[in-house]
Design a protein around this motif. Sequence first.
Motif, mmCIF file in Angstrom:
data_model
loop_
_atom_site.group_PDB
_atom_site.id
_atom_site.type_symbol
_atom_site.label_atom_id
_atom_site.label_comp_id
_atom_site.label_asym_id
_atom_site.label_seq_id
_atom_site.Cartn_x
_atom_site.Cartn_y
_atom_site.Cartn_z
ATOM 1 N N VAL A 41 26.339 41.180 -26.825
ATOM 2 C CA VAL A 41 26.717 41.222 -28.243
ATOM 3 C C VAL A 41 27.619 42.400 -28.583
ATOM 4 O O VAL A 41 27.995 42.571 -29.745
ATOM 5 C CB VAL A 41 25.461 41.249 -29.142
ATOM 6 C CG1 VAL A 41 24.588 40.034 -28.871
ATOM 7 C CG2 VAL A 41 24.658 42.539 -28.954
ATOM 8 N N HIS A 42 27.972 43.208 -27.613
ATOM 9 C CA HIS A 42 28.844 44.364 -27.864
ATOM 10 C C HIS A 42 30.143 43.909 -28.533
ATOM 11 O O HIS A 42 30.794 42.958 -28.104
ATOM 12 C CB HIS A 42 29.181 45.063 -26.539
ATOM 13 C CG HIS A 42 30.102 46.231 -26.704
ATOM 14 N ND1 HIS A 42 29.691 47.449 -27.201
ATOM 15 C CD2 HIS A 42 31.439 46.365 -26.450
ATOM 16 C CE1 HIS A 42 30.714 48.274 -27.237
ATOM 17 N NE2 HIS A 42 31.785 47.641 -26.792
ATOM 18 N N GLY A 43 30.504 44.593 -29.620
ATOM 19 C CA GLY A 43 31.740 44.291 -30.324
ATOM 20 C C GLY A 43 31.597 43.290 -31.451
ATOM 21 O O GLY A 43 32.551 43.074 -32.209
ATOM 22 N N MET A 44 30.430 42.662 -31.607
ATOM 23 C CA MET A 44 30.225 41.726 -32.709
ATOM 24 C C MET A 44 30.021 42.492 -34.017
ATOM 25 O O MET A 44 29.724 43.690 -34.022
ATOM 26 C CB MET A 44 29.021 40.821 -32.423
ATOM 27 C CG MET A 44 29.191 39.898 -31.240
ATOM 28 S SD MET A 44 27.795 38.736 -31.029
ATOM 29 C CE MET A 44 28.068 37.642 -32.453
ATOM 30 N N ASP A 45 30.185 41.789 -35.133
ATOM 31 C CA ASP A 45 30.001 42.381 -36.453
ATOM 32 C C ASP A 45 28.502 42.560 -36.698
ATOM 33 O O ASP A 45 27.744 41.584 -36.749
ATOM 34 C CB ASP A 45 30.610 41.463 -37.509
ATOM 35 C CG ASP A 45 30.620 42.081 -38.914
ATOM 36 O OD1 ASP A 45 29.826 43.019 -39.160
ATOM 37 O OD2 ASP A 45 31.393 41.607 -39.756
ATOM 38 N N ALA A 46 28.064 43.807 -36.898
ATOM 39 C CA ALA A 46 26.636 44.092 -37.067
ATOM 40 C C ALA A 46 26.066 43.491 -38.346
ATOM 41 O O ALA A 46 24.851 43.303 -38.451
ATOM 42 C CB ALA A 46 26.404 45.606 -37.067
ATOM 43 N N LEU A 47 26.915 43.197 -39.321
ATOM 44 C CA LEU A 47 26.435 42.618 -40.576
ATOM 45 C C LEU A 47 26.214 41.114 -40.464
ATOM 46 O O LEU A 47 25.536 40.528 -41.317
ATOM 47 C CB LEU A 47 27.402 42.913 -41.721
ATOM 48 C CG LEU A 47 27.631 44.399 -42.040
ATOM 49 C CD1 LEU A 47 28.584 44.533 -43.222
ATOM 50 C CD2 LEU A 47 26.315 45.117 -42.324
ATOM 51 N N GLU A 48 26.754 40.491 -39.437
ATOM 52 C CA GLU A 48 26.562 39.053 -39.231
ATOM 53 C C GLU A 48 25.310 38.833 -38.386
ATOM 54 O O GLU A 48 25.356 38.382 -37.236
ATOM 55 C CB GLU A 48 27.801 38.437 -38.574
ATOM 56 C CG GLU A 48 29.026 38.468 -39.485
ATOM 57 C CD GLU A 48 30.233 37.767 -38.880
ATOM 58 O OE1 GLU A 48 30.201 37.432 -37.667
ATOM 59 O OE2 GLU A 48 31.204 37.543 -39.614
ATOM 60 N N ILE A 49 24.170 39.165 -38.965
ATOM 61 C CA ILE A 49 22.921 39.154 -38.204
ATOM 62 C C ILE A 49 22.604 37.768 -37.670
ATOM 63 O O ILE A 49 22.185 37.614 -36.514
ATOM 64 C CB ILE A 49 21.760 39.675 -39.081
ATOM 65 C CG1 ILE A 49 22.023 41.122 -39.496
ATOM 66 C CG2 ILE A 49 20.433 39.567 -38.337
ATOM 67 C CD1 ILE A 49 20.988 41.688 -40.451
ATOM 68 N N ALA A 50 22.793 36.737 -38.480
ATOM 69 C CA ALA A 50 22.459 35.379 -38.033
ATOM 70 C C ALA A 50 23.308 34.978 -36.831
ATOM 71 O O ALA A 50 22.804 34.368 -35.882
ATOM 72 C CB ALA A 50 22.660 34.387 -39.178
ATOM 73 N N ARG A 51 24.568 35.339 -36.856
ATOM 74 C CA ARG A 51 25.461 34.985 -35.741
ATOM 75 C C ARG A 51 25.060 35.732 -34.471
ATOM 76 O O ARG A 51 25.025 35.150 -33.376
ATOM 77 C CB ARG A 51 26.905 35.303 -36.119
ATOM 78 C CG ARG A 51 27.950 34.842 -35.098
ATOM 79 C CD ARG A 51 29.358 35.114 -35.621
ATOM 80 N NE ARG A 51 30.372 34.687 -34.675
ATOM 81 C CZ ARG A 51 30.880 33.447 -34.611
ATOM 82 N NH1 ARG A 51 30.440 32.527 -35.456
ATOM 83 N NH2 ARG A 51 31.800 33.143 -33.726
ATOM 84 N N VAL A 52 24.754 37.011 -34.607
ATOM 85 C CA VAL A 52 24.316 37.788 -33.448
ATOM 86 C C VAL A 52 23.008 37.219 -32.906
ATOM 87 O O VAL A 52 22.839 37.053 -31.694
ATOM 88 C CB VAL A 52 24.151 39.277 -33.817
ATOM 89 C CG1 VAL A 52 23.602 40.067 -32.625
ATOM 90 C CG2 VAL A 52 25.482 39.869 -34.269
ATOM 91 N N TRP A 53 22.062 36.910 -33.805
ATOM 92 C CA TRP A 53 20.771 36.356 -33.392
ATOM 93 C C TRP A 53 20.967 35.050 -32.619
ATOM 94 O O TRP A 53 20.385 34.851 -31.549
ATOM 95 C CB TRP A 53 19.899 36.114 -34.631
ATOM 96 C CG TRP A 53 18.473 35.757 -34.324
ATOM 97 C CD1 TRP A 53 17.417 36.603 -34.268
ATOM 98 C CD2 TRP A 53 17.951 34.449 -34.045
ATOM 99 N NE1 TRP A 53 16.259 35.908 -33.968
ATOM 100 C CE2 TRP A 53 16.563 34.589 -33.823
ATOM 101 C CE3 TRP A 53 18.515 33.182 -33.954
ATOM 102 C CZ2 TRP A 53 15.732 33.501 -33.527
ATOM 103 C CZ3 TRP A 53 17.695 32.093 -33.647
ATOM 104 C CH2 TRP A 53 16.328 32.259 -33.438
ATOM 105 N N GLN A 54 21.782 34.162 -33.163
ATOM 106 C CA GLN A 54 22.005 32.874 -32.507
ATOM 107 C C GLN A 54 22.635 33.050 -31.123
ATOM 108 O O GLN A 54 22.275 32.352 -30.169
ATOM 109 C CB GLN A 54 22.901 31.980 -33.376
ATOM 110 C CG GLN A 54 22.273 31.519 -34.683
ATOM 111 C CD GLN A 54 21.175 30.488 -34.489
ATOM 112 O OE1 GLN A 54 20.998 29.925 -33.416
ATOM 113 N NE2 GLN A 54 20.415 30.240 -35.550
ATOM 114 N N ARG A 55 23.531 34.015 -31.007
ATOM 115 C CA ARG A 55 24.161 34.220 -29.700
ATOM 116 C C ARG A 55 23.156 34.767 -28.688
ATOM 117 O O ARG A 55 23.126 34.331 -27.526
ATOM 118 C CB ARG A 55 25.343 35.179 -29.827
ATOM 119 C CG ARG A 55 26.162 35.264 -28.533
ATOM 120 C CD ARG A 55 27.414 36.102 -28.704
ATOM 121 N NE ARG A 55 28.239 36.037 -27.503
ATOM 122 C CZ ARG A 55 29.308 36.792 -27.300
ATOM 123 N NH1 ARG A 55 29.709 37.653 -28.222
ATOM 124 N NH2 ARG A 55 29.994 36.680 -26.174
#
Length: 366
Positions: A41-55
């Motif tokens: 998840v390095h480099g992803m937007d930290a505010l997009e929690i749902a997107r990070v979680w799904q990934r």
Amino acid sequence: MSDLCFAKVETEDGVWGWGEGSLPGKAESVAAAIRELGTLVHGMDALEIARVWQRMVRHSYWKAGPILSSAVSAIDMALWDIKGKFYGAPVHNLLGGSVRDRVWLYANIGLCDDPYELRDRTRAAMSMGYNAVKFYPLPAVNSLEGPSAYRAVAACCEAVRDELGEDGVFCLDFHGRCSPSVAVQMEAAVRHTAPLWIEEPTAPEDVGALQRVQEKFQIAVATGERYNSRWQFREIFERRLADVVQPDASNCYGISEMHRIAAMAETYGVAYAPHNPNGPVQAQASLHLAAAAQNFVILEHRHDVNDAFTAFASVSLKNRGDGWAEIPSSPGLGIELEEDALSRMPSATGDWIAESYRRDGSLGDW
């Protein structure tokens, strides 16, 4: 203390958040999984929690294990901390806001099958203001037991009830040790002492056993600390197998998944009482989750280790003196960890091993 596992997530703008993925006995394994997910998840937007979680979840081929779910929990929790700091709001506000003014706590007074010792522990908890406790009165039981086993557990419950009085509250934890037959007879033996619930009456992986006891019990059934996703809880809800669910913020895919499970439980008229036996970051997350869930009932508190956390944590879950906790109002989770203090703490990973033996020397369930 040796089994605590924390994660720090930092953005390129210098905002950081703290999370916890403590899984007793498996701290090093969870830490390795956190590092692996960090690469993903390095480099992803930290505010997009749902997107990070799904990934993190969907791009992990083996999804159901507690190592992965605890690692995801730690990162997800840290992202909610970051988002709260970014918006200047406590996490429970981001979850829709608090639906209560304070959070009811029960003191976890531990595993003990000695009625006299349980009296002392209950009395000590009451002196701190608690009116609710939980304990584990079962030794490692066999698949079938004789009358003496039921009398011994009943004596423990009677001792605690006597100390608490008729209006005090206690919960029993069978720790998944009983066969369905033993669980049913054990519930009948302690029913007169009026526990609030019986937790994990049978092995959590045996859903059929849970159905049998639910059909026979008059005391509420609680379960869920060893389930780690809404998919596992779905069968519990659909088959009406529990009255209380107890997901763990450090092991259950984080704040994101915990909040969804609470909503699912409310749909089925099931109470929500988060499992909370680990470190101070988990405790803060659990307070926010409790604040935001309509069907929340009561939160576990390891009051015996609370003071030790002040060596490295800015706050620690406090009983305000009457068995209740205040809801955090600071941005994010409202907790910071002192990294230098953590680095100075000696590692004792692997020193504590959960083992249990029956009276004939055979291995019991921990």
